[in-house]
Design an enzyme around this catalytic site. Structure first.
Site, PDB file in Angstrom:
ATOM      1  N   SER A 229      -7.313  -0.968  10.354  1.00 23.52           N
ATOM      2  CA  SER A 229      -7.909  -2.082   9.606  1.00 23.52           C
ATOM      3  C   SER A 229      -9.344  -2.314  10.043  1.00 23.52           C
TER       4      SER A 229
ATOM      5  N   TYR B 176      -8.735   0.316   6.706  1.00 27.63           N
ATOM      6  CA  TYR B 176      -8.835  -0.276   5.366  1.00 27.63           C
ATOM      7  C   TYR B 176      -9.692  -1.526   5.422  1.00 27.63           C
ATOM      8  N   PHE B 177     -10.452  -1.747   4.371  1.00 27.32           N
ATOM      9  CA  PHE B 177     -11.129  -3.029   4.207  1.00 27.32           C
ATOM     10  C   PHE B 177     -10.142  -3.951   3.461  1.00 27.32           C
TER      11      PHE B 177
ATOM     12  N   LYS C 141      -3.530  -3.159  15.990  1.00 29.03           N
ATOM     13  CA  LYS C 141      -4.229  -2.060  15.318  1.00 29.03           C
ATOM     14  C   LYS C 141      -5.130  -1.334  16.316  1.00 29.03           C
TER      15      LYS C 141
ATOM     16  N   ARG D  75     -16.533  -9.915   1.633  1.00 27.43           N
ATOM     17  CA  ARG D  75     -15.585  -8.858   2.008  1.00 27.43           C
ATOM     18  C   ARG D  75     -15.745  -7.683   1.052  1.00 27.43           C
TER      19      ARG D  75
ATOM     20  N   ILE E 267       0.848  -1.212   0.000  1.00 24.68           N
ATOM     21  CA  ILE E 267       0.000   0.000   0.000  1.00 24.68           C
ATOM     22  C   ILE E 267       0.877   1.253   0.000  1.00 24.68           C
TER      23      ILE E 267
ATOM     24  N   ASP F 169      12.104   2.325   5.295  1.00 30.18           N
ATOM     25  CA  ASP F 169      11.631   0.935   5.244  1.00 30.18           C
ATOM     26  C   ASP F 169      12.825   0.067   5.627  1.00 30.18           C
TER      27      ASP F 169
ATOM     28  N   PHE G 253       2.823   3.323   7.529  1.00 32.63           N
ATOM     29  CA  PHE G 253       2.406   2.001   7.045  1.00 32.63           C
ATOM     30  C   PHE G 253       3.200   0.874   7.713  1.00 32.63           C
TER      31      PHE G 253
ATOM     32  N   LEU H 243      12.419   0.829  12.280  1.00 33.26           N
ATOM     33  CA  LEU H 243      11.801   1.762  13.244  1.00 33.26           C
ATOM     34  C   LEU H 243      11.850   1.248  14.680  1.00 33.26           C
TER      35      LEU H 243
ATOM     36  N   THR I 260     -10.387  -4.963  10.663  1.00 37.25           N
ATOM     37  CA  THR I 260     -10.304  -6.070  11.614  1.00 37.25           C
ATOM     38  C   THR I 260     -10.715  -5.597  13.018  1.00 37.25           C
TER      39      THR I 260
ATOM     40  N   TYR J 242      -2.105  -9.493  15.857  1.00 35.31           N
ATOM     41  CA  TYR J 242      -2.036  -8.482  14.798  1.00 35.31           C
ATOM     42  C   TYR J 242      -3.196  -7.489  14.939  1.00 35.31           C
TER      43      TYR J 242
HETATM   44  P1  NAD Z   1       3.563  -4.558   3.456  1.00 37.75           P
HETATM   45  O1  NAD Z   1       4.180  -5.610   4.296  1.00 37.75           O
HETATM   46  O2  NAD Z   1       3.549  -4.732   1.990  1.00 37.75           O
HETATM   47  O3  NAD Z   1       4.255  -3.150   3.769  1.00 37.75           O
HETATM   48  C1  NAD Z   1       4.795  -2.828   5.035  1.00 37.75           C
HETATM   49  C2  NAD Z   1       6.192  -2.288   4.813  1.00 37.75           C
HETATM   50  O4  NAD Z   1       6.732  -1.921   6.085  1.00 37.75           O
HETATM   51  C3  NAD Z   1       7.144  -3.311   4.196  1.00 37.75           C
HETATM   52  O5  NAD Z   1       7.821  -2.723   3.106  1.00 37.75           O
HETATM   53  C4  NAD Z   1       8.114  -3.655   5.329  1.00 37.75           C
HETATM   54  O6  NAD Z   1       9.406  -3.959   4.833  1.00 37.75           O
HETATM   55  C5  NAD Z   1       8.068  -2.379   6.166  1.00 37.75           C
HETATM   56  N1  NAD Z   1       8.371  -2.551   7.582  1.00 37.75           N
HETATM   57  C6  NAD Z   1       7.855  -3.498   8.427  1.00 37.75           C
HETATM   58  N2  NAD Z   1       8.395  -3.353   9.652  1.00 37.75           N
HETATM   59  C7  NAD Z   1       9.240  -2.282   9.599  1.00 37.75           C
HETATM   60  C8  NAD Z   1      10.088  -1.632  10.547  1.00 37.75           C
HETATM   61  N3  NAD Z   1      10.206  -2.061  11.790  1.00 37.75           N
HETATM   62  N4  NAD Z   1      10.816  -0.565  10.129  1.00 37.75           N
HETATM   63  C9  NAD Z   1      10.733  -0.132   8.849  1.00 37.75           C
HETATM   64  N5  NAD Z   1       9.971  -0.700   7.918  1.00 37.75           N
HETATM   65  C10 NAD Z   1       9.224  -1.770   8.290  1.00 37.75           C
HETATM   66  O7  NAD Z   1       2.073  -4.315   4.013  1.00 37.75           O
HETATM   67  P2  NAD Z   1       0.873  -3.522   3.369  1.00 37.75           P
HETATM   68  O8  NAD Z   1      -0.126  -4.497   2.913  1.00 37.75           O
HETATM   69  O9  NAD Z   1       1.376  -2.484   2.458  1.00 37.75           O
HETATM   70  O10 NAD Z   1       0.273  -2.854   4.682  1.00 37.75           O
HETATM   71  C11 NAD Z   1       0.641  -1.552   5.074  1.00 37.75           C
HETATM   72  C12 NAD Z   1      -0.070  -1.218   6.363  1.00 37.75           C
HETATM   73  O11 NAD Z   1      -1.471  -1.349   6.184  1.00 37.75           O
HETATM   74  C13 NAD Z   1       0.285  -2.111   7.542  1.00 37.75           C
HETATM   75  O12 NAD Z   1       0.303  -1.311   8.710  1.00 37.75           O
HETATM   76  C14 NAD Z   1      -0.865  -3.090   7.592  1.00 37.75           C
HETATM   77  O13 NAD Z   1      -1.058  -3.600   8.883  1.00 37.75           O
HETATM   78  C15 NAD Z   1      -2.008  -2.191   7.184  1.00 37.75           C
HETATM   79  N6  NAD Z   1      -3.158  -2.919   6.611  1.00 37.75           N
HETATM   80  C16 NAD Z   1      -2.950  -3.767   5.559  1.00 37.75           C
HETATM   81  C17 NAD Z   1      -4.019  -4.457   5.020  1.00 37.75           C
HETATM   82  C18 NAD Z   1      -3.825  -5.435   3.894  1.00 37.75           C
HETATM   83  O14 NAD Z   1      -4.699  -6.282   3.691  1.00 37.75           O
HETATM   84  N7  NAD Z   1      -2.741  -5.372   3.128  1.00 37.75           N
HETATM   85  C19 NAD Z   1      -5.305  -4.261   5.542  1.00 37.75           C
HETATM   86  C20 NAD Z   1      -5.478  -3.377   6.602  1.00 37.75           C
HETATM   87  C21 NAD Z   1      -4.384  -2.703   7.133  1.00 37.75           C
HETATM   88  C1  WQD Z   2     -10.706 -13.065   2.163  1.00 43.56           C
HETATM   89  C2  WQD Z   2     -11.715 -14.184   2.002  1.00 43.56           C
HETATM   90  C3  WQD Z   2     -11.210 -16.164   3.264  1.00 43.56           C
HETATM   91  C4  WQD Z   2      -7.607 -17.264   1.072  1.00 43.56           C
HETATM   92  C5  WQD Z   2      -7.140 -10.529   6.262  1.00 43.56           C
HETATM   93  C6  WQD Z   2      -6.758 -10.133   7.662  1.00 43.56           C
HETATM   94  C7  WQD Z   2      -7.217  -8.754   7.971  1.00 43.56           C
HETATM   95  C8  WQD Z   2      -6.804  -7.756   6.886  1.00 43.56           C
HETATM   96  C9  WQD Z   2      -6.947  -8.275   5.492  1.00 43.56           C
HETATM   97  C10 WQD Z   2      -4.992  -6.362   7.634  1.00 43.56           C
HETATM   98  C11 WQD Z   2     -12.030 -14.882   3.323  1.00 43.56           C
HETATM   99  C12 WQD Z   2     -11.172 -16.439   1.782  1.00 43.56           C
HETATM  100  C13 WQD Z   2      -8.744 -16.602   1.503  1.00 43.56           C
HETATM  101  C14 WQD Z   2      -7.742 -18.544   0.470  1.00 43.56           C
HETATM  102  C15 WQD Z   2     -10.133 -18.398   0.744  1.00 43.56           C
HETATM  103  N1  WQD Z   2      -5.455  -7.347   6.980  1.00 43.56           N
HETATM  104  N2  WQD Z   2      -9.980 -17.170   1.344  1.00 43.56           N
HETATM  105  N3  WQD Z   2      -9.000 -19.051   0.331  1.00 43.56           N
HETATM  106  O1  WQD Z   2      -9.561 -12.672   5.935  1.00 43.56           O
HETATM  107  O2  WQD Z   2     -10.725 -10.604   5.108  1.00 43.56           O
HETATM  108  O3  WQD Z   2      -8.532 -10.400   6.133  1.00 43.56           O
HETATM  109  O4  WQD Z   2      -6.503  -9.605   5.379  1.00 43.56           O
HETATM  110  O5  WQD Z   2      -5.427  -5.673   8.471  1.00 43.56           O
HETATM  111  O6  WQD Z   2      -6.722  -8.408   9.220  1.00 43.56           O
HETATM  112  O7  WQD Z   2      -7.368 -11.048   8.569  1.00 43.56           O
HETATM  113  O8  WQD Z   2      -8.733 -11.436   3.877  1.00 43.56           O
HETATM  114  O9  WQD Z   2      -7.780 -12.166   1.739  1.00 43.56           O
HETATM  115  O10 WQD Z   2      -7.289 -13.522   3.820  1.00 43.56           O
HETATM  116  O11 WQD Z   2      -9.575 -13.554   2.859  1.00 43.56           O
HETATM  117  O12 WQD Z   2     -11.235 -18.918   0.602  1.00 43.56           O
HETATM  118  O13 WQD Z   2      -6.768 -19.179   0.115  1.00 43.56           O
HETATM  119  O14 WQD Z   2     -11.171 -15.191   1.158  1.00 43.56           O
HETATM  120  O15 WQD Z   2     -11.786 -17.221   3.969  1.00 43.56           O
HETATM  121  O16 WQD Z   2     -13.386 -15.213   3.309  1.00 43.56           O
HETATM  122  P1  WQD Z   2      -9.465 -11.358   5.320  1.00 43.56           P
HETATM  123  P2  WQD Z   2      -8.237 -12.697   3.043  1.00 43.56           P
END
Ligand code: NAD
Ligand code: WQD
Length: 337
Positions: free
Chosen positions: A125, A177-178, A154, A231, A12, A31, A81, A59, A127, A150
């Site tokens: 999140s 974020y969703f 958050k 979702r 992201i 990073d 992030f 960090l 979550t 995790y």
């Molecule tokens: P990502 O792992 O792709 O990106 C996170 C980045 O942070 C990585 O590049 C990693 O190398 C860096 N990082 C981790 N720990 C670090 C540290 N101690 N110091 C410096 N850099 C560090 O994850 P993402 O999917 O881009 O998610 C970004 C943020 O959004 C996270 O906080 C995650 O929890 C949150 N989030 C993600 C999702 C999702 O589904 N991807 C959903 C909700 C919230």
């Molecule tokens: C989506 C749907 C699974 C994989 C997770 C974290 C949440 C958030 C986003 C950061 C669900 C189904 C998945 C597979 C499947 N991250 N699935 N087969 O569960 O909504 O959320 O990521 O904050 O905290 O829990 O996302 O992409 O894992 O799953 O059937 O191999 O797909 O059961 O219904 P989820 P997901």
């Protein structure tokens, strides 16, 4: 305007850096490369024509965080992030998550608190809502007992920021974020999961490209129209743009409260089978999958009410599920070619 983007080489973060640079912001990325690669910088440069400043920094190293802020006193905003994000890993190794997601946030806040005023965007999140009672989910839905360390980081992160904002010059926007999916339409940047993907869409694209034999659909006996979980899948570029408008709101001091919380989703729920069918359509191929048992900890349904982000931030997600899945597929094909 100089903006610090922690975790800016991640999924992201990298898409947000692109949108920030497109809007004329000067970006500094920190990073530690624990879940990303330096090659992402090339992708960002190719898209925007500009290479952001980058510092490899963990960090969790407090003195290095202090030193960074001494050298960058002119930062107008921080988008945080950087975090570890694998739910299963957090259950196995909770302290890794509490250290990386909480200690690092505390060190960052300690530096921001020293300033007379500071602007912070925090990656939260959906979550935090757990299985919400009412759909679509509004921001005032109760935060529920976290189902993993995790998720707890958050919730705790949001609380820490709120507590500190009350007694400091920090103004913050918490973005919940969703389910972010997809990649930049140029396919120069995208998601780079390490190992077996835990999330649905990268698992689908890796199956379609032949890296995985078949997708396991985790349960078809949920109380939904087709029995699979629902979702709110949001295109990562739309999500990235939400950060830019949120940051502008803080910089222009348009925020009504010191802490504001916004859902960032599309407002539409899609079932796992709908995602599969839509992927089959955009990729023009059948996806091998089988129905297996439920995955522990999965909630049945979550999708956002986005009225607050639409009206207050003036932001709306634009891409369809088809567009988001097509971009994810284009990216998968590019990185395997
Ligand atoms: P990502 O792992 O792709 O990106 C996170 C980045 O942070 C990585 O590049 C990693 O190398 C860096 N990082 C981790 N720990 C670090 C540290 N101690 N110091 C410096 N850099 C560090 O994850 P993402 O999917 O881009 O998610 C970004 C943020 O959004 C996270 O906080 C995650 O929890 C949150 N989030 C993600 C999702 C999702 O589904 N991807 C959903 C909700 C919230
Ligand atoms: C989506 C749907 C699974 C994989 C997770 C974290 C949440 C958030 C986003 C950061 C669900 C189904 C998945 C597979 C499947 N991250 N699935 N087969 O569960 O909504 O959320 O990521 O904050 O905290 O829990 O996302 O992409 O894992 O799953 O059937 O191999 O797909 O059961 O219904 P989820 P997901």
């Amino acid at each position: 305007m100089k903006v610090l983007v922690t975790g800016g080489l991640g999924f992201i973060g990298s898409h947000t850096v692109v949108e920030l640079q497109n809007q004329g912001f000067e970006v500094v990325i920190v990073d530690d490369l624990s879940n990303s690669s330096l090659t992402v910088l090339d992708g960002i440069s190719k898209i925007t024509g500009k290479t952001p400043a980058f510092e490899k920094l963990d960090l969790r190293e407090k003195s290095k965080v202090q030193d960074f802020f001494k050298r960058h006193a002119d930062i107008s905003g921080v988008i945080h992030f950087a975090a570890s994000k694998a739910v299963g890993e957090s259950i196995e190794n909770p302290l890794l998550y509490y250290e990386n997601n909480i200690c690092a946030l505390v060190y960052l806040l300690q530096e921001l608190q020293k300033k007379s005023q500071a602007n912070l965007i925090f990656s939260s999140s959906c979550t935090v809502y757990g299985q919400a009672e009412k759909m679509p989910i509004t921001e005032d839905a109760p935060v529920q007992q976290a189902m993993s360390p995790y998720g707890n980081t958050k919730q705790i992160g949001e609380e820490i920021i709120s507590d500190v904002a009350k007694v400091s010059g920090i103004n913050a926007i918490l973005l919940r974020y969703f389910n972010p999916i997809g990649a930049h339409p140029s396919a120069e940047i995208g998601e780079l999961p390490i190992g077996i993907p835990q999330n649905l869409v990268p698992f689908i694209t890796q199956t379609a490209i032949g890296l995985r034999k078949e997708l396991s659909v985790f349960g078809d006996d949920y109380p939904t129209t087709d029995g699979t979980c629902i979702r709110d899948y949001i295109h990562v570029v739309d999500l990235a743009k939400a950060h830019v408008v949120a940051l502008q709101r803080l910089i222009e001091k348009k925020n009504a409260e010191k802490i504001e919380t916004f859902n960032v989703g599309t407002g539409t729920g899609s079932s796992v089978l709908e995602v599969i069918q839509t992927f089959e359509k955009v990729s023009n191929q059948k996806l091998p999958y089988k129905i297996v048992g439920r995955r522990e900890g999965d909630i049945t349904v979550a999708y956002a009410n986005t009225d607050k982000a639409n009206t207050v931030l003036g932001w709306k997600s634009k891409s369809t599920l088809e567009e988001a899945l097509a971009s994810a597929w284009k990216w998968e094909q590019k990185i395997r070619s």
